[in-house]
Scaffold this active site. Structure first.
Site, mmCIF file in Angstrom:
data_model
loop_
_atom_site.group_PDB
_atom_site.id
_atom_site.type_symbol
_atom_site.label_atom_id
_atom_site.label_comp_id
_atom_site.label_asym_id
_atom_site.label_seq_id
_atom_site.Cartn_x
_atom_site.Cartn_y
_atom_site.Cartn_z
ATOM 1 N N ARG A 73 0.831 -1.214 0.000
ATOM 2 C CA ARG A 73 0.000 0.000 0.000
ATOM 3 C C ARG A 73 0.861 1.259 0.000
ATOM 4 O O ARG A 73 0.573 2.208 -0.725
ATOM 5 C CB ARG A 73 -0.961 0.018 1.198
ATOM 6 C CG ARG A 73 -2.084 -0.995 1.074
ATOM 7 C CD ARG A 73 -2.937 -1.026 2.314
ATOM 8 N NE ARG A 73 -2.078 -1.365 3.452
ATOM 9 C CZ ARG A 73 -2.393 -1.142 4.718
ATOM 10 N NH1 ARG A 73 -3.528 -0.568 5.043
ATOM 11 N NH2 ARG A 73 -1.573 -1.496 5.681
ATOM 12 N N ASN B 164 -6.164 -2.428 1.707
ATOM 13 C CA ASN B 164 -6.200 -3.885 1.712
ATOM 14 C C ASN B 164 -7.649 -4.315 1.653
ATOM 15 O O ASN B 164 -8.541 -3.618 2.139
ATOM 16 C CB ASN B 164 -5.566 -4.449 2.983
ATOM 17 C CG ASN B 164 -4.063 -4.396 2.969
ATOM 18 O OD1 ASN B 164 -3.436 -4.319 1.924
ATOM 19 N ND2 ASN B 164 -3.465 -4.455 4.148
#
Length: 97
Positions: free
Chosen positions: A23, A41
């Site tokens: 990320r 996520n």
């Protein structure tokens, strides 16, 4: 396509992409390319992102995401054109869905 008329992609990435800094990798790459949006996520183990900006910048982002950071192993990536309004300025990590 110009920045006055940005394109938006909804991106789903599968593989070993959680717990490996993916990320943050996405966030940094998007900012480097001048894109706006978010990344998170997903509870199924994938990573999801929505990015808006110039078409060439989005293409460059997708190519980087196919590789990922060194500890990731991307096995699949789907980038879908999104017709909803573009994301506002900035690129952030949002909570898991």
């Amino acid at each position: 396509m110009s920045e006055a008329n940005p394109k938006t992609l909804h991106i789903f990435v599968e593989g070993r992409v959680q717990g490996v800094g993916y990320r943050e990798f996405v966030r940094r790459a998007a900012l480097r390319h001048g894109l706006s949006g978010w990344v998170r996520n997903r509870s199924n183990g994938a990573v999801e992102a929505r990015a808006s900006g110039a078409a060439d910048a989005l293409d460059a982002l997708v190519e980087e995401l196919r590789m990922g950071p060194p500890s990731a192993a991307v096995t699949g990536l789907q980038a879908i054109d999104d017709c909803d309004p573009p994301e506002k300025a900035g690129f952030v990590i949002v909570p898991t869905l």
